[in-house]
Scaffold this motif. Structure first.
Motif, PDB file in Angstrom:
ATOM      1  N   LEU A 294      43.727  51.642  47.015  1.00 55.47           N
ATOM      2  CA  LEU A 294      44.624  51.266  45.916  1.00 55.47           C
ATOM      3  C   LEU A 294      44.089  51.857  44.618  1.00 55.47           C
ATOM      4  CD1 LEU A 294      47.008  49.524  44.823  1.00 55.47           C
ATOM      5  CD2 LEU A 294      45.349  47.667  44.543  1.00 55.47           C
ATOM      6  N   PRO A 295      44.723  52.886  44.055  1.00 60.74           N
ATOM      7  CA  PRO A 295      44.262  53.445  42.780  1.00 60.74           C
ATOM      8  C   PRO A 295      44.389  52.421  41.647  1.00 60.74           C
ATOM      9  CG  PRO A 295      45.734  54.986  43.909  1.00 60.74           C
ATOM     10  CD  PRO A 295      45.845  53.665  44.621  1.00 60.74           C
ATOM     11  N   ILE A 296      43.338  52.293  40.837  1.00 60.42           N
ATOM     12  CA  ILE A 296      43.347  51.408  39.673  1.00 60.42           C
ATOM     13  C   ILE A 296      43.437  52.239  38.398  1.00 60.42           C
ATOM     14  CG2 ILE A 296      42.130  49.582  38.439  1.00 60.42           C
ATOM     15  CD1 ILE A 296      43.116  48.793  41.237  1.00 60.42           C
ATOM     16  N   THR A 297      42.608  53.273  38.288  1.00 60.50           N
ATOM     17  CA  THR A 297      42.675  54.257  37.211  1.00 60.50           C
ATOM     18  C   THR A 297      42.622  55.639  37.857  1.00 60.50           C
ATOM     19  OG1 THR A 297      40.275  54.461  36.892  1.00 60.50           O
ATOM     20  CG2 THR A 297      41.377  52.648  35.737  1.00 60.50           C
ATOM     21  N   ASP A 298      42.526  56.679  37.034  1.00 58.17           N
ATOM     22  CA  ASP A 298      42.421  58.034  37.586  1.00 58.17           C
ATOM     23  C   ASP A 298      41.141  58.235  38.385  1.00 58.17           C
ATOM     24  OD1 ASP A 298      44.825  58.978  36.627  1.00 58.17           O
ATOM     25  OD2 ASP A 298      43.983  59.585  34.701  1.00 58.17           O
ATOM     26  N   ILE A 335      46.148  45.483  50.308  1.00 60.94           N
ATOM     27  CA  ILE A 335      45.897  45.070  48.927  1.00 60.94           C
ATOM     28  C   ILE A 335      46.961  45.699  48.036  1.00 60.94           C
ATOM     29  CG2 ILE A 335      43.429  44.606  49.092  1.00 60.94           C
ATOM     30  CD1 ILE A 335      42.869  47.442  48.180  1.00 60.94           C
ATOM     31  N   SER A 336      47.298  44.982  46.950  1.00 66.03           N
ATOM     32  CA  SER A 336      48.325  45.459  46.031  1.00 66.03           C
ATOM     33  C   SER A 336      47.940  45.043  44.623  1.00 66.03           C
ATOM     34  CB  SER A 336      49.686  44.874  46.419  1.00 66.03           C
ATOM     35  OG  SER A 336      50.724  45.424  45.637  1.00 66.03           O
ATOM     36  N   LYS A 337      48.539  45.689  43.633  1.00 70.35           N
ATOM     37  CA  LYS A 337      48.195  45.446  42.230  1.00 70.35           C
ATOM     38  C   LYS A 337      49.372  44.822  41.501  1.00 70.35           C
ATOM     39  CE  LYS A 337      47.847  49.013  39.517  1.00 70.35           C
ATOM     40  NZ  LYS A 337      47.399  50.252  38.836  1.00 70.35           N
ATOM     41  N   SER A 338      49.080  43.849  40.608  1.00 75.65           N
ATOM     42  CA  SER A 338      50.136  43.182  39.850  1.00 75.65           C
ATOM     43  C   SER A 338      50.731  44.126  38.801  1.00 75.65           C
ATOM     44  CB  SER A 338      49.601  41.918  39.175  1.00 75.65           C
ATOM     45  OG  SER A 338      48.604  42.239  38.211  1.00 75.65           O
ATOM     46  N   TRP A 339      51.926  43.785  38.333  1.00 77.13           N
ATOM     47  CA  TRP A 339      52.659  44.642  37.401  1.00 77.13           C
ATOM     48  C   TRP A 339      51.906  44.869  36.099  1.00 77.13           C
ATOM     49  CZ3 TRP A 339      54.107  42.753  32.606  1.00 77.13           C
ATOM     50  CH2 TRP A 339      54.009  41.379  32.423  1.00 77.13           C
ATOM     51  N   ASP A 340      51.084  43.882  35.674  1.00 75.28           N
ATOM     52  CA  ASP A 340      50.334  44.017  34.432  1.00 75.28           C
ATOM     53  C   ASP A 340      48.905  44.503  34.665  1.00 75.28           C
ATOM     54  OD1 ASP A 340      49.372  41.788  35.716  1.00 75.28           O
ATOM     55  OD2 ASP A 340      49.763  40.392  34.076  1.00 75.28           O
ATOM     56  N   SER A 341      48.601  44.931  35.890  1.00 74.81           N
ATOM     57  CA  SER A 341      47.276  45.440  36.271  1.00 74.81           C
ATOM     58  C   SER A 341      46.159  44.421  36.061  1.00 74.81           C
ATOM     59  CB  SER A 341      46.942  46.732  35.499  1.00 74.81           C
ATOM     60  OG  SER A 341      47.873  47.744  35.793  1.00 74.81           O
ATOM     61  N   ARG A 342      46.504  43.147  36.056  1.00 73.44           N
ATOM     62  CA  ARG A 342      45.506  42.101  35.846  1.00 73.44           C
ATOM     63  C   ARG A 342      44.865  41.653  37.156  1.00 73.44           C
ATOM     64  NH1 ARG A 342      46.758  36.174  33.101  1.00 73.44           N
ATOM     65  NH2 ARG A 342      44.634  35.325  33.266  1.00 73.44           N
ATOM     66  N   PHE A 343      45.644  41.665  38.240  1.00 70.75           N
ATOM     67  CA  PHE A 343      45.146  41.156  39.510  1.00 70.75           C
ATOM     68  C   PHE A 343      45.281  42.187  40.627  1.00 70.75           C
ATOM     69  CE2 PHE A 343      47.220  37.336  37.481  1.00 70.75           C
ATOM     70  CZ  PHE A 343      46.038  36.770  37.027  1.00 70.75           C
ATOM     71  N   ILE A 358      40.940  41.823  37.978  1.00 72.72           N
ATOM     72  CA  ILE A 358      40.383  43.169  37.782  1.00 72.72           C
ATOM     73  C   ILE A 358      40.605  43.665  36.358  1.00 72.72           C
ATOM     74  CG2 ILE A 358      40.606  43.837  40.206  1.00 72.72           C
ATOM     75  CD1 ILE A 358      43.123  45.515  39.181  1.00 72.72           C
ATOM     76  N   SER A 359      40.873  42.751  35.422  1.00 66.90           N
ATOM     77  CA  SER A 359      41.213  43.155  34.061  1.00 66.90           C
ATOM     78  C   SER A 359      40.104  43.958  33.393  1.00 66.90           C
ATOM     79  CB  SER A 359      41.554  41.922  33.215  1.00 66.90           C
ATOM     80  OG  SER A 359      40.488  40.979  33.245  1.00 66.90           O
ATOM     81  N   SER A 360      38.850  43.716  33.778  1.00 69.68           N
ATOM     82  CA  SER A 360      37.737  44.440  33.161  1.00 69.68           C
ATOM     83  C   SER A 360      37.361  45.714  33.917  1.00 69.68           C
ATOM     84  CB  SER A 360      36.501  43.529  33.073  1.00 69.68           C
ATOM     85  OG  SER A 360      36.065  43.142  34.369  1.00 69.68           O
ATOM     86  N   LEU A 361      37.929  45.901  35.100  1.00 69.43           N
ATOM     87  CA  LEU A 361      37.536  47.047  35.930  1.00 69.43           C
ATOM     88  C   LEU A 361      37.852  48.409  35.299  1.00 69.43           C
ATOM     89  CD1 LEU A 361      36.206  47.777  38.595  1.00 69.43           C
ATOM     90  CD2 LEU A 361      38.436  47.631  39.702  1.00 69.43           C
ATOM     91  N   PRO A 362      39.018  48.598  34.650  1.00 67.69           N
ATOM     92  CA  PRO A 362      39.302  49.900  34.041  1.00 67.69           C
ATOM     93  C   PRO A 362      38.318  50.297  32.939  1.00 67.69           C
ATOM     94  CG  PRO A 362      41.326  48.648  34.296  1.00 67.69           C
ATOM     95  CD  PRO A 362      40.203  47.706  34.594  1.00 67.69           C
ATOM     96  N   LYS A 363      37.604  49.320  32.367  1.00 68.27           N
ATOM     97  CA  LYS A 363      36.640  49.629  31.304  1.00 68.27           C
ATOM     98  C   LYS A 363      35.283  50.043  31.857  1.00 68.27           C
ATOM     99  CE  LYS A 363      38.885  45.942  28.659  1.00 68.27           C
ATOM    100  NZ  LYS A 363      38.696  44.605  28.074  1.00 68.27           N
ATOM    101  N   THR A 364      35.107  49.976  33.168  1.00 65.28           N
ATOM    102  CA  THR A 364      33.820  50.285  33.785  1.00 65.28           C
ATOM    103  C   THR A 364      33.512  51.770  33.661  1.00 65.28           C
ATOM    104  OG1 THR A 364      34.163  48.510  35.387  1.00 65.28           O
ATOM    105  CG2 THR A 364      32.476  50.146  35.912  1.00 65.28           C
ATOM    106  N   THR A 365      32.295  52.071  33.275  1.00 64.02           N
ATOM    107  CA  THR A 365      31.842  53.459  33.222  1.00 64.02           C
ATOM    108  C   THR A 365      30.745  53.649  34.249  1.00 64.02           C
ATOM    109  OG1 THR A 365      30.249  52.918  31.466  1.00 64.02           O
ATOM    110  CG2 THR A 365      32.408  53.750  30.797  1.00 64.02           C
ATOM    111  N   VAL A 366      30.731  54.801  34.863  1.00 55.06           N
ATOM    112  CA  VAL A 366      29.769  55.094  35.917  1.00 55.06           C
ATOM    113  C   VAL A 366      28.921  56.288  35.502  1.00 55.06           C
ATOM    114  CG1 VAL A 366      29.486  55.775  38.328  1.00 55.06           C
ATOM    115  CG2 VAL A 366      31.296  54.182  37.683  1.00 55.06           C
TER     116      VAL A 366
END
Length: 419
Positions: A294-298, A335-343, A358-366
């Protein structure tokens, strides 16, 4: 005898009152500590907020995630509405259920159910406007339902010669389906007929993806190959080289420049766009399988596995970031993602639909560098519910994380990605 694929049975819409708006539900005044919730039975979660102070009237508890939804049978598939707090799941009995969900305790509601499939419902998908719901089943039928009432609008009987396993909505009128025998079909739902009917896989089609231009269709198959099909020219282009194990999922990442496939061996295979013949990279995840992607960000995706864990994975550099959630000891179906990308929402063999923040997941840097993992090291918990009280090692989390912080970082010898 099954009807031909051209046969479409149109179901007349029954006159029913529309569903009540969720906002019309009266506010509960029961003490949440002593009364039973109105929704499905929840599992205790550590994300509940503290109640009101003594002397003040008690109010409903607000949670960080909605309560778990308990089903009557194992769900094979779950899909979330594109603009509302609503989800739909299909189970092994062929039933389709719709629920509204809320972070207010006791406010999850079953909206409707449909039992039109004769065998296990394999996949459900919302249309982009959220007004239609498509479903496919082991009974070889494709169904179109009205989302508001849950009523069957169109049924295509005998859509495939083998049980249908996968479903993708290409656009508002074109639907792609793949079956257990390796056949791919594209349907014009305005006519109820298939305009592409191709068999180039030797085993079941596990997943389907399409590019942003709606031109190239990609399929993952149990024969270990990825198929490439041209929708505009209505033709088959090529199969990738064979990989070890079944290819179980396919998704586009890095703004469509990379294609990733999960496998039954726990390996993620990476292809360059327009380089579909051979992989450009691969890395092994310490998981029994990578059944869903399930893609969350690029760059960040969530994966689901037979071992019951939902992992967050960064692509290039290839890293397992940590654990988003888990169904302890139970294989996860989807698994699926909510419309607001929160869950992220998951369904598994424990007959539960679970929600993960998963609201904080897009802010994760690796970082390009990472710590050297010790043998037997545990995954990092990315949510409060992940690796929770049902996990045998949960009591060691704080101590383990404290020790990791005290250790200096070392460069990993390879970039083979592990958790």
């Amino acid at each position: 005898m099954a009807a031909s694929v051209e046969h479409v049975e149109l179901m007349s819409k029954e006159t029913e009152p529309p569903l009540k708006d969720q906002s019309e539900a009266p506010e509960t005044t029961k003490d949440p500590e002593t009364s039973e919730p109105a929704g499905p039975d929840p599992d205790p979660d550590p994300d509940e907020e503290e109640g009101d102070e003594e002397g003040e009237p008690p109010g409903p508890k607000i949670r960080e995630t909605p309560e778990d939804i308990r089903l009557e049978a194992i769900a094979n598939t779950v899909a979330l509405h594109p603009s509302r707090d609503m989800l739909v799941c299909g189970d092994v009995d062929g039933d389709v259920y719709a629920f509204s969900y809320s972070c207010t305790e006791g406010e999850n509601r079953e909206l409707w159910s449909s039992g039109h499939h004769m065998k296990s419902c394999r996949q459900v998908r919302f249309s982009a406007d959220g007004l239609k719901l498509f479903s496919v089943s082991r009974d070889k039928a494709v169904h179109l339902l009205d989302v508001e009432r849950g009523k069957l609008v169109t049924r295509i009987r005998g859509a495939h010669g083998a049980p249908i396993n996968s479903l993708l909505l290409v656009d508002e009128n074109i639907v792609a389906t793949g079956d257990d025998g390796g056949t791919l079909k594209l349907w014009d739902m305005r006519k109820g007929t298939a305009f592409m009917d191709l068999k180039h896989h030797e085993d079941y089609i596990s997943d389907i993806a399409v590019d942003e231009a709606k031109k190239i269709l990609l399929t993952a198959s149990g024969d270990g190959t990825m198929g490439v099909f041209n929708i505009k020219r209505r033709r088959f282009d090529l199969l990738s080289e064979y990989q070890s194990g079944d290819l179980t999922s396919v998704a586009l990442m890095k703004r469509g420049k990379k294609v990733v496939c999960g496998s039954s061996e726990g390996t993620v295979y990476i292809f360059n766009w327009n380089g579909f013949g051979a992989t450009s990279d691969r890395f092994a995840v310490k998981a029994e399988s990578v059944d869903r992607i399930l893609p969350i960000t690029d760059s960040i995706m969530c994966t689901a596995s037979m071992d019951g864990y939902i992992r967050a994975i960064n692509l290039l550099p290839n890293r397992v970031i940590g654990c988003v959630g888990q169904h302890v000891g139970e294989p996860i179906e989807e698994i699926s993602k909510s419309w607001d990308s929160r869950f992220v929402v998951s369904c598994a063999h424990d007959q539960l639909v679970k929600f993960w923040d998963i609201s904080s997941l897009p802010k994760t840097t690796v970082s390009e560098y990472r710590k050297r993992k010790k043998k037997g090291g545990r995954m990092k918990s990315l949510t409060k519910k992940a690796l929770g009280e049902n996990d045998f090692f949960s009591g060691l989390v704080e101590e383990a994380e404290k020790k990791e912080e005290e250790e200096p970082e070392e460069e990993e010898d390879s970039d083979s990605g592990s958790d």
